[in-house]
Design an enzyme around this catalytic site. Sequence first.
Site, PDB file in Angstrom:
ATOM      1  N   CYS A 154      11.781   8.018  13.715  1.00  0.00           N
ATOM      2  CA  CYS A 154      11.153   7.291  14.808  1.00  0.00           C
ATOM      3  C   CYS A 154      12.099   7.148  15.994  1.00  0.00           C
ATOM      4  O   CYS A 154      11.665   6.827  17.100  1.00  0.00           O
ATOM      5  CB  CYS A 154      10.688   5.924  14.335  1.00  0.00           C
ATOM      6  SG  CYS A 154      11.890   5.050  13.323  1.00  0.00           S
ATOM      7  N   GLU A 190       5.491  -0.782  13.675  1.00  0.00           N
ATOM      8  CA  GLU A 190       6.418   0.082  14.402  1.00  0.00           C
ATOM      9  C   GLU A 190       5.738   1.441  14.486  1.00  0.00           C
ATOM     10  O   GLU A 190       5.430   2.060  13.465  1.00  0.00           O
ATOM     11  CB  GLU A 190       7.750   0.183  13.665  1.00  0.00           C
ATOM     12  CG  GLU A 190       8.798   0.968  14.440  1.00  0.00           C
ATOM     13  CD  GLU A 190       9.385   2.086  13.618  1.00  0.00           C
ATOM     14  OE1 GLU A 190       9.140   3.252  14.008  1.00  0.00           O
ATOM     15  OE2 GLU A 190      10.061   1.812  12.636  1.00  0.00           O
ATOM     16  N   GLY A 246      -2.740   4.635  13.451  1.00  0.00           N
ATOM     17  CA  GLY A 246      -2.796   3.838  12.234  1.00  0.00           C
ATOM     18  C   GLY A 246      -2.459   2.385  12.483  1.00  0.00           C
ATOM     19  O   GLY A 246      -3.134   1.478  11.984  1.00  0.00           O
ATOM     20  N   GLY A 247      -1.407   2.140  13.250  1.00  0.00           N
ATOM     21  CA  GLY A 247      -1.009   0.778  13.539  1.00  0.00           C
ATOM     22  C   GLY A 247      -2.069   0.012  14.310  1.00  0.00           C
ATOM     23  O   GLY A 247      -2.355  -1.158  14.012  1.00  0.00           O
ATOM     24  N   SER A 256       2.003   5.940  12.535  1.00  0.00           N
ATOM     25  CA  SER A 256       1.444   6.433  13.785  1.00  0.00           C
ATOM     26  C   SER A 256       0.855   5.317  14.628  1.00  0.00           C
ATOM     27  O   SER A 256       0.506   4.244  14.120  1.00  0.00           O
ATOM     28  CB  SER A 256       0.348   7.467  13.502  1.00  0.00           C
ATOM     29  OG  SER A 256      -0.780   6.831  12.921  1.00  0.00           O
ATOM     30  N   ARG A 257       0.707   5.597  15.919  1.00  0.00           N
ATOM     31  CA  ARG A 257       0.088   4.619  16.800  1.00  0.00           C
ATOM     32  C   ARG A 257      -1.370   4.372  16.396  1.00  0.00           C
ATOM     33  O   ARG A 257      -1.829   3.227  16.349  1.00  0.00           O
ATOM     34  CB  ARG A 257       0.147   5.091  18.260  1.00  0.00           C
ATOM     35  CG  ARG A 257      -0.349   4.034  19.236  1.00  0.00           C
ATOM     36  CD  ARG A 257      -0.483   4.522  20.672  1.00  0.00           C
ATOM     37  NE  ARG A 257       0.722   5.136  21.191  1.00  0.00           N
ATOM     38  CZ  ARG A 257       0.910   5.415  22.475  1.00  0.00           C
ATOM     39  NH1 ARG A 257      -0.040   5.128  23.371  1.00  0.00           N
ATOM     40  NH2 ARG A 257       2.027   5.992  22.889  1.00  0.00           N
ATOM     41  N   LYS A 280       0.883  -1.173   0.000  1.00  0.00           N
ATOM     42  CA  LYS A 280       0.000   0.000   0.000  1.00  0.00           C
ATOM     43  C   LYS A 280       0.917   1.218   0.000  1.00  0.00           C
ATOM     44  O   LYS A 280       1.562   1.540   0.976  1.00  0.00           O
ATOM     45  CB  LYS A 280      -0.893  -0.020   1.238  1.00  0.00           C
ATOM     46  CG  LYS A 280      -1.524   1.311   1.648  1.00  0.00           C
ATOM     47  CD  LYS A 280      -2.431   1.902   0.614  1.00  0.00           C
ATOM     48  CE  LYS A 280      -3.132   3.163   1.168  1.00  0.00           C
ATOM     49  NZ  LYS A 280      -2.196   4.298   1.383  1.00  0.00           N
TER      50      LYS A 280
END
Length: 523
Positions: free
Chosen positions: A301, A264, A244-245, A241-242, A183
């Site tokens: 990161c 991650e 999104g993950g 991002s958190r 993606k």
Amino acid sequence: MTFDGSIIVGADCIKTEATFAAFDPAANAELPIRFSEANTEHVAQACALAAEASEPFASLQPGARADFLESVAAAIESIGDLLIETAMSESGLPQARLMGERGRTCGQLRLFASEVRAGYWLDVTIDEALPDREPLPRPDVRRANKALGPVAVFGASNFPLAFSVAGGDTASALAAGCPVVVKGHPAHPGTGELVARAIQSAVESSGLPEGVFSYLPGTTKELGGALVADPRIKAVGFTGSRAGGLALAEIAANREEPIPVYAEMSAINPVVLLPGALADRGAGIGKDFIGSLTMGAGQFCTNPGLVVAIEGEGLDEFLAAASDAIAESAAQVMLTPGICAAYGAGVGALQGNASVREVGRGSSGGDNSCQAALFEVDAEAFLADASLGAEVFGSSSLVVRCASAGAMRRVIQSLEGQLTGTIHMTDEDSELAASVVEALSARVGRVLVNGWPTGVEVCHAMVHGGPFPATSDSRTTSVGTLAMMRFVRPVCYQNMPDRLRPAALQDANPWGLPRRVNGDWKS
């Protein structure tokens, strides 16, 4: 090689009526070319091809798969200046940074190729039959790692090359024998398409099934969700991002067949300054710290977003030097307007906190620019306010001033999981350092001494991971050869006739692999 805004599904390049534009953050303007928006039909087509390719690609002789990885690296390099120029216009990142990132991308592909050839990743283990053993005979038991199957990879915004279409997730999945459906990140679609075409050409020239690789650019959450939800996808690699993950992890967990999401996500990467180091070189550490903090506008990161130190003259010298250095730091263009806006909101929250004091600010700039920021707070206020431990993605950091070594340990112990933890120390700090190492190693994936976390070496021993929420699985890494282990599983064969065993487990060892036989390694 060039790009024209296509979706790449196996061997096909597809155009759609629905399109989107790339954006030049330095010029604060859309770029002229339009890119096709992939949809759920393209997801289904790509995943079907990946499923067809899965078994033949997984059973490929290791040397052939290593050759393929090296051909991908060569194809990326053959794009030439166009790749760097396109990435510059889509990200605002400087030429030198992107040339280094291209080198890292191709270097890690070649590293994985060497790892595939070496064969240890298969963990071939054979316990031969003991028919005369008393009181019971032992059967012939053999084990080797097997590729999981098709993997969905999400390109990252902050690394248009090294963590994107042919980045670490894709390279490690392909090395493990898993077809990949990427993606593409909408922030750099031209860059993504160029790299995708390079991989597509390597698939063709290597004589591999077309479903080994597909590339789906798009701007919608629905596209990524459909990819993770497709039953033919067996694992997910994500950097971002958190929010999104976690959203992808929820989709994966709610499937009829749940699958692992190796995400991650967020980290503030604490830097612990011990008294001996501050007394010995506090000013120098302060200057070097700002260099690490402002590198790449802080869009790493591993950016050092938190500093923990015991108050005293050494800390004062550190802060004075850091204040001077940050005042001289130039504003840098951030990757996207959205990232810049989020950075401004994060810095604004720190400025508006009554317990926080501003130490220094960098130069201001134009549109989409990051003005570096450094703040301080005392340990008790930090421990009382969980919001102060939130990541601010960009060149912003918070110094926590501790009254004692005990306060320092409490601050470290209060932290969420992180990617890295750094200690600056001298020999006279050794006793305190031992307890700090213990505390940090419980919360991070990599502990550094007298260095800076920005800069992740791509090598066999590297761990780029950590406890939640740094990653969704603290046992894994997204950098280094260990990253391959995310995309394989062990399979055991008991009393299997030799002709039916996988090549790695056959008596003749046709692939020439290192194997552990009856407890002893043999090559």
